[in-house]
Design an enzyme around this catalytic site. Structure first.
Site, mmCIF file in Angstrom:
data_model
loop_
_atom_site.group_PDB
_atom_site.id
_atom_site.type_symbol
_atom_site.label_atom_id
_atom_site.label_comp_id
_atom_site.label_asym_id
_atom_site.label_seq_id
_atom_site.Cartn_x
_atom_site.Cartn_y
_atom_site.Cartn_z
ATOM 1 N N HIS A 132 -38.701 -16.843 32.467
ATOM 2 C CA HIS A 132 -38.436 -17.981 31.586
ATOM 3 C C HIS A 132 -38.769 -19.313 32.247
ATOM 4 O O HIS A 132 -38.878 -19.416 33.467
ATOM 5 C CB HIS A 132 -36.974 -17.990 31.138
ATOM 6 C CG HIS A 132 -36.009 -18.312 32.243
ATOM 7 N ND1 HIS A 132 -35.445 -17.357 33.056
ATOM 8 C CD2 HIS A 132 -35.502 -19.514 32.675
ATOM 9 C CE1 HIS A 132 -34.646 -17.932 33.932
ATOM 10 N NE2 HIS A 132 -34.661 -19.250 33.727
ATOM 11 N N HIS A 243 -41.415 -24.730 36.019
ATOM 12 C CA HIS A 243 -41.823 -23.565 36.809
ATOM 13 C C HIS A 243 -41.269 -22.282 36.190
ATOM 14 O O HIS A 243 -40.401 -22.324 35.318
ATOM 15 C CB HIS A 243 -41.309 -23.697 38.247
ATOM 16 C CG HIS A 243 -39.818 -23.751 38.339
ATOM 17 N ND1 HIS A 243 -39.108 -24.928 38.238
ATOM 18 C CD2 HIS A 243 -38.882 -22.772 38.475
ATOM 19 C CE1 HIS A 243 -37.804 -24.681 38.339
ATOM 20 N NE2 HIS A 243 -37.640 -23.376 38.474
#
Length: 293
Positions: A132, A243
């Site tokens: 995620h 990220h």
């Protein structure tokens, strides 16, 4: 697949006069479609299927790091509180999964840090896990805040007219969490064509700000002149902060580990498409679809 078997006492099970069982079997096969396997292949699972099993069942109210490889819960469990998170979810396909496995293995140091590294790609039982991109800090809502929070997030995302978009992986890095208790091996991300990540972050932070909750990456902004903080966050570019974590360790990677990672930064391009935002409220996950392309 369920198969509809005929009654064993049916007259059709008996061969007709003068017909051998072998002849009857051949006649039945003549009527079967040539692409029998393809015609019986089940349809693909809807994306909402993953949402049904997106959270684990809570087995204890207290935090026991020994059950989680030394990790401590960032948001302690309190009755009446609802841990909340807004994020984008990615299920790596087979080819990308194999590449990420290889990256983690080659990035693993040969010392104690390497032996303590844990992959996010699979569970302890070997089941594949989604990755995620976080778009909110770990939040805690009261019961009466759940409905307004969900409604506000949907409204803010709609207001920014976020459409289906693609993000490209640009490299690798080691990063620490806010208190330095864990270190993460992450995929760095580029800026999408229409800046969708910053738009979504702005939407989530706007809702958190109105409710007096923590804002994600709020401390990364650079104050220019004396402008209102909310205005500054709305126009800030946080692309460098986004990220996808693929592995973690409790110890800080040493110089050798970071140099070793530098040799792996020439990754084959990975483009990841996103069509919906995920809002996790306690053990319930809500999908917020984006506009069509």
């Amino acid at each position: 697949m369920l198969v509809d078997y005929s009654d064993s006492n049916s007259e059709t099970d008996e061969p007709s006069p003068g017909e051998s069982p072998g002849q009857r079997k051949r006649k039945a096969s003549d009527h079967e479609p040539k692409n029998k396997v393809d015609s019986r292949r089940p349809p693909p699972l809807p994306t909402s299927f993953h949402t049904l099993y997106a959270t684990n069942v809570r087995t204890a109210a207290s935090d026991d790091p020994t059950l989680h490889a030394g990790r401590t819960r960032q948001v302690p469990h309190v009755v009446g509180n609802w841990p909340t998170h807004v994020y984008l979810e990615w299920h790596p396909p087979k080819q990308e999964l194999a590449m990420l496995d290889d990256v983690i293995e080659h990035a693993r140091p040969s010392n104690d840090i390497g032996r303590s590294m844990h992959s996010f790609l699979r569970s302890e039982l070997g089941a594949l896990q989604p990755l995620h991109i976080s778009l909110s800090a770990p939040l805690v809502l009261k019961t009466d805040q759940k409905g307004p929070f969900q409604k506000s997030v949907c409204s803010e995302v709609h207001k920014r007219r976020v459409s289906v978009f693609t993000v490209r992986v640009t490299g690798l890095a080691w990063v620490a969490n806010h208190d330095g208790s864990r270190y993460f091996l992450v995929l760095r991300l580029g800026r999408p064509r229409n800046d969708e990540l910053n738009k979504l972050l702005s939407a989530c932070n706007a809702v958190a700000r109105r409710l007096g909750l923590a804002e994600l990456y709020a401390n990364k902004g650079t104050c220019v002149d004396k402008v209102d903080l909310s205005e500054q966050l709305e126009r800030s570019d946080m692309t460098d902060a986004f990220h996808i974590s693929i592995a973690w360790a409790l110890q800080e990677p040493d110089k050798q580990a970071k140099e070793q990672l530098g040799k792996l930064n020439d990754l084959k391009p990975i483009d990841i498409g996103f069509s919906e935002l995920k809002l996790k409220l306690g053990n319930v996950v809500v999908d917020i679809p984006f506009e069509g392309p």
